[in-house]
Design an enzyme around this catalytic site. Structure first.
Site, mmCIF file in Angstrom:
data_model
loop_
_atom_site.group_PDB
_atom_site.id
_atom_site.type_symbol
_atom_site.label_atom_id
_atom_site.label_comp_id
_atom_site.label_asym_id
_atom_site.label_seq_id
_atom_site.Cartn_x
_atom_site.Cartn_y
_atom_site.Cartn_z
ATOM 1 C CE1 TYR A 53 -19.286 3.924 1.906
ATOM 2 C CE2 TYR A 53 -20.604 2.148 0.962
ATOM 3 C CZ TYR A 53 -19.786 2.632 1.970
ATOM 4 O OH TYR A 53 -19.470 1.837 3.048
ATOM 5 C CG ASP A 63 -13.499 -0.232 -2.300
ATOM 6 O OD1 ASP A 63 -13.183 -0.713 -1.203
ATOM 7 O OD2 ASP A 63 -14.457 0.539 -2.447
ATOM 8 N NE ARG A 86 -3.962 2.081 1.128
ATOM 9 C CZ ARG A 86 -3.918 3.399 0.946
ATOM 10 N NH1 ARG A 86 -2.938 3.918 0.256
ATOM 11 N NH2 ARG A 86 -4.873 4.166 1.435
#
Ligand code: 1CP
Length: 344
Positions: free
Chosen positions: A148, A73, A36
């Protein structure tokens, strides 16, 4: 012969059950934190095939789960439709707050080119994954993705989203229809590239009233399952309407999904009575029990395995692994589930 995970998802019980864990890639693993940091940005990590492949394989290499979930995601879908998305450090996802006029600007034609790196990652994973681990593709369900977009990120009560569903039902219906088509395209591309099962995450399904749940959770899932079933009848679809409680049976019946995911609060034995076989059940160890480990985790695992013995069951958590989870507890959990098979 079908891989064990796939055959259980299609309804054939197996003992001990196959296992994978939601959010099995992520911050609890030091190798993920290093990757990451190397990627810098979370969206770069999801859309650079080499990096997404590595993140997908890390937990499987370390622990040998029966499933490898594509590293991506649920919010990559609105991103691929040209909708703004960024991940703020320590804050989670940030999106523009959707206005009804934004719906017409969601561009379904952008999807295929924008999702090309995801396709590429899947194709490479099918070559790089060895053994019996099955590759799982996924998408957010239209309702949760809409949450979202309307809230502009995470929310505690999703009040803006529910207000839009009640006050502007036509706009809301239209948004969900566009997201449903986009989800069918995304999952079809993933399957065409090599995904062997797919999962639909409806993390906020439980905030809806029963009538809205049928309309905006169960019906879109039915449309997605029907469209995928026509093109890819061999590929099982897992539906996860989180916090749906007593509506899980209704969800299974209306949607026609092959497997239903159970969240932490769901009783496995009651659900086994509610959701008719051969629909498989997936779940549902409390991620906090995994974090705690020891005797409490052992007891919970035994309870779940006992409740679902004889049923097509995929062992999993009731929600994603928490970042503070010691990796050694994951190894312990896998040994426990596999050891149940040896003891019997
Ligand atoms: O900083 C980081 O490293 C980012 C943390 C992270 C990770 C590891 C995010 C941001 N997403 C992911 C990966 C991810 N997300 C996967 C990969 C595969 C795996 O399981 O190992 C999957 C399947 C998801 C799915 C996802 N993203 C869901 C559905 C499941 C659930 O947790 O309810 C949801 C709601 C999201 C949105 C999202 N993405 C990231 C965060 C922190 C969130 C939650 C935001 C919120 O509502 O608080």
């Amino acid at each position: 012969m079908a891989k064990k995970l796939v055959s259980v998802l299609r309804g054939t019980p197996s003992w001990p059950p196959p296992l994978w864990l939601m959010r099995q890639a992520g911050r609890y693993l030091p190798e993920y934190r290093a990757l990451r940091a190397r990627a810098g940005d979370f969206i770069t990590l999801c859309t650079t095939p080499d990096l997404a492949v590595e993140a997908t394989l890390q937990p499987v290499r370390r622990f040998g789960m029966d499933g490898a979930i594509l590293f991506s995601d649920i919010l990559i879908l609105p991103w691929a439709l040209g909708y703004g998305l960024r991940f703020a450090e320590g804050e989670g996802p940030v999106l523009p707050r959707l206005q009804p006029e934004d719906i017409a600007r969601l561009d379904l034609d952008r999807l295929e080119p924008a999702l090309a790196p995801v396709q590429e990652a899947i194709a490479r994973l099918r070559v790089g994954l060895d053994g019996d681990a099955a590759l799982i593709g996924f998408a957010g369900a239209p309702f949760t993705v809409a949450c979202y977009m309307i809230e502009g990120g995470g929310s505690k009560d999703h009040a803006r989203t529910r207000a839009m569903a009640y006050r502007q039902p036509r706009d809301f219906e239209h948004l969900l229809a566009v997201l449903t088509e986009a989800t069918i395209t995304s999952l079809s591309l993933q399957i065409a590239a090599g995904a062997e099962a797919v999962m639909l995450f409806d993390s906020w399904a439980g905030v809806l009233s029963p009538s809205l749940f049928r309309r905006f959770v169960a019906n879109p899932a039915a449309r997605i399952k029907a469209a995928l079933g026509e093109r890819f009848p061999e590929i099982p679809v897992i539906g996860f309407p989180r916090l749906a409680g007593g509506l899980l049976g209704v969800y299974a019946e209306i949607s026609g999904v092959d497997a239903v995911g159970m969240d932490t609060a769901t009783d496995p034995a009651l659900t086994a009575a509610l959701v008719a076989a051969p629909v498989a059940l997936q779940g549902n160890l409390d991620p906090v029990a995994l974090l705690a480990g020891g005797a409490a985790m052992t007891a919970e695992v035994a309870r779940i395995l006992g409740a679902l013995r004889g049923r097509a069951h995929v062992f999993n958590l009731g929600h994603g692994i928490l970042p503070e989870t010691p990796p050694a507890h994951v190894a312990e959990l896998i040994a426990l589930v596999r050891g149940a098979g040896e003891a019997a």
